[in-house]
Scaffold this active site. Structure first.
Site, PDB file in Angstrom:
ATOM      1  CG  HIS A 125      -2.053  -1.014   1.083  1.00  0.00           C
ATOM      2  ND1 HIS A 125      -2.560  -1.450  -0.119  1.00  0.00           N
ATOM      3  CD2 HIS A 125      -2.757  -1.669   2.046  1.00  0.00           C
ATOM      4  CE1 HIS A 125      -3.533  -2.321   0.097  1.00  0.00           C
ATOM      5  NE2 HIS A 125      -3.659  -2.487   1.400  1.00  0.00           N
TER       6      HIS A 125
ATOM      7  CG  HIS B 266      -7.797  -0.483   2.858  1.00  0.00           C
ATOM      8  ND1 HIS B 266      -8.428  -1.313   3.770  1.00  0.00           N
ATOM      9  CD2 HIS B 266      -6.755  -1.200   2.348  1.00  0.00           C
ATOM     10  CE1 HIS B 266      -7.772  -2.463   3.822  1.00  0.00           C
ATOM     11  NE2 HIS B 266      -6.765  -2.431   2.970  1.00  0.00           N
TER      12      HIS B 266
ATOM     13  CD  GLU C 203      -8.217  -3.449  -0.127  1.00  0.00           C
ATOM     14  OE1 GLU C 203      -7.090  -3.110  -0.545  1.00  0.00           O
ATOM     15  OE2 GLU C 203      -8.369  -4.351   0.724  1.00  0.00           O
TER      16      GLU C 203
END
Length: 348
Positions: A111, A185, A311
């Site tokens: 991420h 998220h 996501e």
């Protein structure tokens, strides 16, 4: 459109930068009645949706303060970048040059790295037009940020329309070739509390990406047919240890290859429903993949399997996989992506 956009102080980031909480209220109807967005991490801090009896409930998991979010390692509600999901061995090559990134999950960059977009304070401006209202968040990620090349200018728009559709639109430009993969998220719980194993989830995908022990794709997509990854029922079925790929994670944390690939306009790709409350959420997106994560390792104050993440994104490790849809962005190009969450209810 009779929608109220307000902002209020919400503490400060660890470096002392003031943080704001923007609230957008829609005029009513079957969809979301209110969302709240923090400038810290671009976090979706609230999303209030009526159940079948009209009772409002907050359907995203949240934390009470900026300090709590600064200590959070689960990306709770945050905007994720510069690269959502995982890049193997914390490196990739682009145009013959290797770029090394900070590893924050074993040898993997997850991420965007330890100081990704979820740790930044975004500039914000509200808007209210005839069709929708919301807040525009802007961030400049400088050349070399978390090891990624190029100055990247990012704009993310959160909006609510008159039907309570939550829209998230992404835009990015660069002055040097780079890679970009952005997502949101949020941890969804349509019951507004408790476990989500009774939620029903269907995903419009014939294939998924099998992964190794480090959650890095093994290679080509595999068919979902005949496996627990053929999502189309209660999540409790997917949470059972009935398949090696699920048993390793004690839940789902996999990218699904959506039918139709990347599109220019959002199309429906997933449907999440809570039979108890009657709340239903459809996910629409332009993206080619969706990472389904059943909060397998979520810690206090919430706990494992108390939410599901949907996501929308490109594929994990795509910078190292030329066979996957490209995530390369070059000067003069514009990265665009759009995702919508459409809410309603179902009868008993």
């Amino acid at each position: 459109m009779s929608t109220t956009v307000t902002r209020r102080p919400f503490g400060a980031a660890p470096d002392g930068t003031p943080v704001e909480r923007w609230t957008i209220e829609s005029p009513g109807g079957p969809g979301a009645s209110e969302i709240a967005v923090l400038t810290y991490g671009g976090i979706l801090h609230a999303c209030r949706v009526p159940d079948r009896d009209g009772v409002l409930g907050d359907v995203v998991l949240a934390l009470p303060s900026v300090d709590a979010y600064a200590a959070d390692e689960a990306y709770l509600g945050a905007l994720v970048g510069r690269y959502a999901n995982r890049i193997a061995h914390a490196r990739f090559s682009l145009d013959g040059t290797e770029f090394r990134l900070p590893a924050n999950e074993g040898t993997t960059t997850l991420h965007g790295g330890p100081d990704g977009f979820h740790r930044r304070v975004w500039a914000a401006a509200g808007f209210d037009d005839a069709d929708r209202a919301g807040v525009v968040l802007r961030l400049r990620s400088p050349d070399g940020d978390m090891g990624f090349p190029g100055d990247l200018d990012v704009e993310v728009t959160y909006s609510l329309d008159r039907n309570g559709v939550l829209g998230i639109a992404y835009r990015a430009t660069t002055d040097r070739p780079t890679v970009v993969n952005l997502t949101q998220h949020a941890y969804w719980n349509l019951a507004a509390g408790g476990p989500v194993d009774g939620h029903e989830l269907a995903v419009d995908a014939d294939a998924y990406l099998p992964v190794d022990a480090a959650a890095i794709p093994l290679g080509a997509p595999a068919p979902t047919a005949g496996t627990p990854f053929a999502l189309g029922g209660k999540l409790v079925d997917a949470l059972r240890d009935t398949h090696p790929g699920i048993a390793a994670a004690r839940g789902v944390d996999h990218c699904f290859v959506l039918r139709g690939g990347r599109t220019t306009r959002p199309r429906p790709v997933a449907r999440l429903a809570d039979p108890g409350s009657g709340r239903v959420m459809e996910t629409w997106t332009t993206e080619p993949g969706i990472q389904v994560y059943t909060a397998n390792h979520l810690g206090p104050p919430h706990g494992p399997h108390t939410a599901v993440c949907l996501e929308t994104q490109h594929f994990p490790d795509a910078p190292n996989r030329p066979e996957y849809p490209s995530t390369v962005l070059r000067p003069g190009e514009v990265f665009r992506s759009a995702t919508e969450y459409r809410f309603g209810t179902a009868a008993r």
